[in-house]
Design an enzyme around this catalytic site. Structure first.
Site, short mmCIF file in Angstrom:
data_model
loop_
_atom_site.label_atom_id
_atom_site.label_comp_id
_atom_site.label_asym_id
_atom_site.label_seq_id
_atom_site.Cartn_x
_atom_site.Cartn_y
_atom_site.Cartn_z
N ASP A 1 0.83 -1.19 0.00
CA ASP A 1 0.00 0.00 0.00
C ASP A 1 0.87 1.25 0.00
O ASP A 1 2.03 1.22 0.47
CB ASP A 1 -0.90 0.03 1.24
CG ASP A 1 -1.93 -1.09 1.23
OD1 ASP A 1 -2.21 -1.64 0.15
OD2 ASP A 1 -2.44 -1.42 2.32
N LYS A 2 0.33 2.35 -0.47
CA LYS A 2 1.06 3.61 -0.52
C LYS A 2 1.71 3.94 0.82
O LYS A 2 2.88 4.31 0.89
CB LYS A 2 0.11 4.74 -0.92
CG LYS A 2 0.71 6.14 -0.82
CD LYS A 2 -0.33 7.21 -1.01
CE LYS A 2 0.24 8.60 -0.74
NZ LYS A 2 -0.78 9.66 -0.83
#
Length: 306
Positions: free
Chosen positions: A137-138
């Site tokens: 995930d970012k």
């Protein structure tokens, strides 16, 4: 240059596209169907349709096209490289960096940085996700591997699919987890309440997370997580489901937190895999980021004061 891969269809009645999708997890079903329609897949030397059902024992030959010319801009962004050779590159992804371009995000991604650093990346995922075997995930930091050629990509994707590649995460969560260790099982899919979030839902994809408590701080816990599956937001959703959301999580966490962290306190600490060409076992570790280290230092100091 195009590359060929050969597989054996052992199970009678299995669809050709499903057979390939189970082995090439980074290719979408639609992408595989296009390859089949284009004649890039042969069963015992003959082209077949995507819905072809195996008789059992056939040989499947997949010819992967040469990588597409990419339109994504190469950007000389900082990369924390843990290891690199002609086949793979292992990096410590920074929190806040998106892995690959998507709608509304065309610059500043890991792919942009890799294109500037590497002369070659695997082309299996097309122009948008060259080299990307798995994702973070970012706002999750830590160790990731990318492939520089299709041969390495296929092998690494298979290791992740079969769980031969092992990933360990550290997370700081709210609350005191009572158990020393445990397993969370819950099928994950899109939330009916918010389509931007994932949730444990009927009909979702099976997901299993194993956890082990490392340290307790009263109202916070440092926990180690091992993934048996790799669903979107899996650790975040599973820990939230047992009442222990991650500190700083903007989607699933608590609105207020005394700690300064831009995103969830989740870090991909280690990755163990077999080199896709040399077959040597490899172990990689990404140091804990400063923001999580500061949180742990503050929690330990508070605990020592009683």
């Amino acid at each position: 240059m195009a590359e060929q891969e050969v597989y054996q269809m052992e199970t009678a009645g299995e669809r050709l596209d499903k057979f390939l999708a189970a082995r090439l997890t980074e290719l979408s079903r639609s992408h595989l169907q296009k390859l089949i329609e284009a004649g890039a897949v042969l069963v015992d030397g003959k082209p077949r349709k995507a819905n072809y059902k195996s008789r059992g024992g056939e040989e499947v030959t997949l010819t992967l096209p040469a990588p597409e010319a990419t339109e994504i801009a190469a950007e000389p962004l900082p990369l924390a490289i843990l290891y690199e050779d002609v086949d793979i590159i292992v990096i410590n992804k920074a929190r806040g960096m998106v892995v690959h371009p998507a709608a509304g995000v065309t610059h500043g991604t890991l792919v942009n940085a890799l294109l500037a650093h590497c002369k070659d990346l695997s082309g299996i995922n097309g122009a948008i996700r060259p080299g990307i075997v798995h994702r973070l995930d970012k706002d999750t930091s830590g160790v990731m591997v990318a492939a520089k050629n299709d041969r390495a990509h296929i092998d690494l994707a298979e290791q992740i699919r079969t769980k031969a590649a092992r990933r360990v995460y550290w997370a700081i969560v709210h609350g005191n987890i009572q158990e020393e260790s445990g397993t969370i099982k819950g099928a994950i899919g899109r939330s009916a309440k918010d389509r931007k979030c994932m949730a444990i839902v009927p009909g979702g994809k099976p997901a299993v997370t194993h956890f082990r408590v490392l340290e307790r701080f009263g109202d916070y816990t440092l926990v180690e997580c091992r993934l048996e599956t790799g669903r979107t937001h899996q650790i975040r959703v599973h820990l939230t489901s047992i009442g222990h959301p991650l500190v700083g999580d903007p989607k699933y966490g608590r609105r207020s937190s005394p700690f300064a962290i831009a995103g969830q306190a989740l870090h991909s600490l280690t990755l163990d895999l077999t080199h896709p060409v040399t077959r040597q076992p490899m172990h990689f570790m990404a140091p804990l980021p400063e923001d999580m280290a500061r949180i742990l230092a503050a929690l330990r100091a508070r605990r020592s004061r009683g």
